[in-house]
Design a protein around this motif. Sequence first.
Motif, PDB file in Angstrom:
ATOM      1  N   GLY A 251       0.813  -1.209   0.000  1.00  0.00           N
ATOM      2  CA  GLY A 251       0.000   0.000   0.000  1.00  0.00           C
ATOM      3  C   GLY A 251       0.844   1.255   0.000  1.00  0.00           C
ATOM      4  N   ASN A 252       1.906   1.269   0.792  1.00  0.00           N
ATOM      5  CA  ASN A 252       2.799   2.421   0.831  1.00  0.00           C
ATOM      6  C   ASN A 252       3.491   2.638  -0.508  1.00  0.00           C
ATOM      7  N   ILE A 253       3.846   1.539  -1.179  1.00  0.00           N
ATOM      8  CA  ILE A 253       4.476   1.655  -2.499  1.00  0.00           C
ATOM      9  C   ILE A 253       3.502   2.255  -3.503  1.00  0.00           C
ATOM     10  N   VAL A 254       2.262   1.765  -3.507  1.00  0.00           N
ATOM     11  CA  VAL A 254       1.254   2.293  -4.428  1.00  0.00           C
ATOM     12  C   VAL A 254       1.008   3.776  -4.160  1.00  0.00           C
ATOM     13  N   ARG A 255       0.950   4.149  -2.895  1.00  0.00           N
ATOM     14  CA  ARG A 255       0.728   5.559  -2.548  1.00  0.00           C
ATOM     15  C   ARG A 255       1.872   6.431  -3.049  1.00  0.00           C
ATOM     16  N   GLN A 256       3.112   5.971  -2.894  1.00  0.00           N
ATOM     17  CA  GLN A 256       4.247   6.752  -3.350  1.00  0.00           C
ATOM     18  C   GLN A 256       4.279   6.845  -4.870  1.00  0.00           C
ATOM     19  N   GLN A 257       3.847   5.783  -5.549  1.00  0.00           N
ATOM     20  CA  GLN A 257       3.765   5.834  -7.003  1.00  0.00           C
ATOM     21  C   GLN A 257       2.739   6.865  -7.461  1.00  0.00           C
ATOM     22  N   LEU A 258       1.621   6.955  -6.757  1.00  0.00           N
ATOM     23  CA  LEU A 258       0.616   7.972  -7.072  1.00  0.00           C
ATOM     24  C   LEU A 258       1.187   9.377  -6.894  1.00  0.00           C
ATOM     25  N   VAL A 259       1.936   9.563  -5.823  1.00  0.00           N
ATOM     26  CA  VAL A 259       2.552  10.868  -5.561  1.00  0.00           C
ATOM     27  C   VAL A 259       3.473  11.268  -6.701  1.00  0.00           C
ATOM     28  N   GLN A 260       4.310  10.348  -7.115  1.00  0.00           N
ATOM     29  CA  GLN A 260       5.301  10.659  -8.162  1.00  0.00           C
ATOM     30  C   GLN A 260       4.654  10.873  -9.523  1.00  0.00           C
ATOM     31  N   ARG A 261       3.559  10.186  -9.791  1.00  0.00           N
ATOM     32  CA  ARG A 261       2.943  10.272 -11.121  1.00  0.00           C
ATOM     33  C   ARG A 261       1.987  11.439 -11.252  1.00  0.00           C
ATOM     34  N   PHE A 262       1.229  11.747 -10.178  1.00  0.00           N
ATOM     35  CA  PHE A 262       0.145  12.724 -10.306  1.00  0.00           C
ATOM     36  C   PHE A 262       0.352  14.005  -9.509  1.00  0.00           C
TER      37      PHE A 262
END
Length: 264
Positions: A251-262
């Motif tokens: 979950g933390n990885i997915v959240r960080q990916q969202l931060v970096q992409r959007f």
Amino acid sequence: MATGSFQLVVGDTVRVSQPSVSRCCRRVGRAIARLARRYVRFPDREECKTLKSRFQSIAGFPNVIGLIDGTHVRIQRPKNHEADFINRKGYHSLNVQMVCDHSKKVRSLTAKWPGSTHDARIWRECHLRNQFEQGAHNGFILGDSGYPCTPYLMTPFRTPEAQNQEQFNLALCKTRVLVEQTFGIIKRRFAILHYGIRTDLATAVTYITACVVMHNFGIEHGDILEEDYLDDVFEEQVYHENVEINANHVGNIVRQQLVQRFFN
């Protein structure tokens, strides 16, 4: 349900006895609550496509299909396991979990847990969570920091360390505030949920379910509150007990990916 009045007062108003009011309220409440599967349902994949677009237009948060939170409904002192129903504010309640959409329509309802139960525990035992775990839904639910961050439930950073994480938190909170407003609207429409339900537990759950069904029925038929009325809807203050929320590495990885992409 709309006024939260005592049954004796209602009976005097319409010139029937209090027991008659009680029987009528229970029967009608059960009849309405039985419609929950029709009026309180999670969106299918096609409907989710529209929801994602509507949610993203609010604050730019992508791929959102629902907002989750819990609200306390005051009840009278139960006969069994009384201590379990005393919530963090010191009164007896049911902790009612709801998931709503952008139109403030309730898409999932769990109304059986004692007031002392933490939001994360209710979600962990929820049927909707099992559906997400099994891959039945493609999208995110947004929750507050009382929930664990998982690949399908996004929560804010407790201590943001960069500007993009702060922007993520801001977009999440601007979107998630709709669920707080939903609670306020439902409790204004049906004052019994605000002032308290003076029945046994089973009937209290029935009344809560019936109120949510009627709320959704109203939304589907264009019964929308006026904007000046909405401005006066209260938002509940969020308090969290000092409990350990299990971290979810994925979950933390997915959240960080969202931060970096959007949110860069």
